[in-house]
Design an enzyme around this catalytic site. Sequence first.
Site, mmCIF file in Angstrom:
data_model
loop_
_atom_site.group_PDB
_atom_site.id
_atom_site.type_symbol
_atom_site.label_atom_id
_atom_site.label_comp_id
_atom_site.label_asym_id
_atom_site.label_seq_id
_atom_site.Cartn_x
_atom_site.Cartn_y
_atom_site.Cartn_z
ATOM 1 N N GLU A 61 0.846 -1.194 0.000
ATOM 2 C CA GLU A 61 0.000 0.000 0.000
ATOM 3 C C GLU A 61 0.879 1.240 0.000
ATOM 4 O O GLU A 61 1.720 1.420 0.876
ATOM 5 C CB GLU A 61 -0.941 0.033 1.200
ATOM 6 C CG GLU A 61 -1.870 1.241 1.150
ATOM 7 C CD GLU A 61 -2.884 1.288 2.280
ATOM 8 O OE1 GLU A 61 -3.519 2.342 2.439
ATOM 9 O OE2 GLU A 61 -3.027 0.278 3.007
ATOM 10 N N ASP A 136 -1.662 12.361 -3.449
ATOM 11 C CA ASP A 136 -1.678 13.823 -3.561
ATOM 12 C C ASP A 136 -1.935 14.217 -5.016
ATOM 13 O O ASP A 136 -1.184 13.826 -5.911
ATOM 14 C CB ASP A 136 -0.331 14.381 -3.097
ATOM 15 C CG ASP A 136 -0.370 15.878 -2.845
ATOM 16 O OD1 ASP A 136 -1.098 16.584 -3.572
ATOM 17 O OD2 ASP A 136 0.324 16.346 -1.932
ATOM 18 N N ASP A 172 -10.319 11.487 -5.388
ATOM 19 C CA ASP A 172 -11.489 12.365 -5.437
ATOM 20 C C ASP A 172 -11.214 13.585 -6.314
ATOM 21 O O ASP A 172 -11.988 14.537 -6.315
ATOM 22 C CB ASP A 172 -11.884 12.818 -4.026
ATOM 23 C CG ASP A 172 -10.815 13.684 -3.375
ATOM 24 O OD1 ASP A 172 -9.631 13.290 -3.430
ATOM 25 O OD2 ASP A 172 -11.151 14.745 -2.822
ATOM 26 N N LYS A 209 -11.702 9.033 7.023
ATOM 27 C CA LYS A 209 -12.081 10.407 7.367
ATOM 28 C C LYS A 209 -11.834 11.341 6.190
ATOM 29 O O LYS A 209 -12.635 12.238 5.912
ATOM 30 C CB LYS A 209 -11.290 10.881 8.593
ATOM 31 C CG LYS A 209 -11.700 10.222 9.899
ATOM 32 C CD LYS A 209 -10.897 10.786 11.063
ATOM 33 C CE LYS A 209 -11.295 10.124 12.374
ATOM 34 N NZ LYS A 209 -10.495 10.645 13.515
ATOM 35 N N GLU A 211 -11.903 10.608 2.989
ATOM 36 C CA GLU A 211 -12.918 10.382 1.963
ATOM 37 C C GLU A 211 -14.262 10.978 2.370
ATOM 38 O O GLU A 211 -14.965 11.571 1.542
ATOM 39 C CB GLU A 211 -13.057 8.889 1.696
ATOM 40 C CG GLU A 211 -13.988 8.565 0.544
ATOM 41 C CD GLU A 211 -13.984 7.093 0.194
ATOM 42 O OE1 GLU A 211 -14.752 6.703 -0.707
ATOM 43 O OE2 GLU A 211 -13.212 6.328 0.801
#
Length: 230
Positions: A61, A136, A172, A209, A211
Amino acid sequence: MARHLPATAFRKRRSALSHAQRQTWERLWPEIGISAVSQTRSAERLDTGAWFGRSTLVVLEVGCGSGTATLAMAQHEPDIDVIAVEVYRRGLAQLLCAIDRDQVHNIRMIHGNALYVLQYLIAPRSLTGVRVFFPDPWPKVRHHKRRFLQPATVELIADRLLPGGVLHTATDHPDYAKQIAKFGDGEPLLSRADGRTQLPISTVRPTTKYETKAQHAGNVVTELIWKKRS
């Protein structure tokens, strides 16, 4: 045209640890964490079997943050080993405390640059999955070269995946989502996965949090998944 890995740059963040975090770090980090901050091209590849004490599927990850998704997904699949890479020590300390609290045994951590880890510490065809959640976006055009997911990075990830391995991303940021989709679809070793694609690992992840905050701000989360061709 030669592909170039992105320029490495990170935003400044507070990294001071609490007293409890420092105590946990001193006690557990030597066992389940390694530092890759001092980068050298002569570094040895990770022996994940020796590090985890078993031979099983391994997921990397990238940018685990405070480790909310890392912890939940590792607990959901205890037979899969997870290596969490993060450049910010405070996030790793938060994850380390959660690992200690919940007695989770299938997570290891690397403090350092994920590009360096992928290049020099991870062997080709050794990973079952790579997760890159909310990297980022570097929204300014002049900073796009700093974005982690570039054609060269996707190519490197594909090389490190086993046949059938999974690249799982989420963002996002709409412009970055389009770029990621373009780069992933343009990588010959990868094919886009959908709900019918059989995958060796779960792609179910918790809502963090970050998201939740993004969704409250009206941002749409785009999830993109590829499977390495056999």
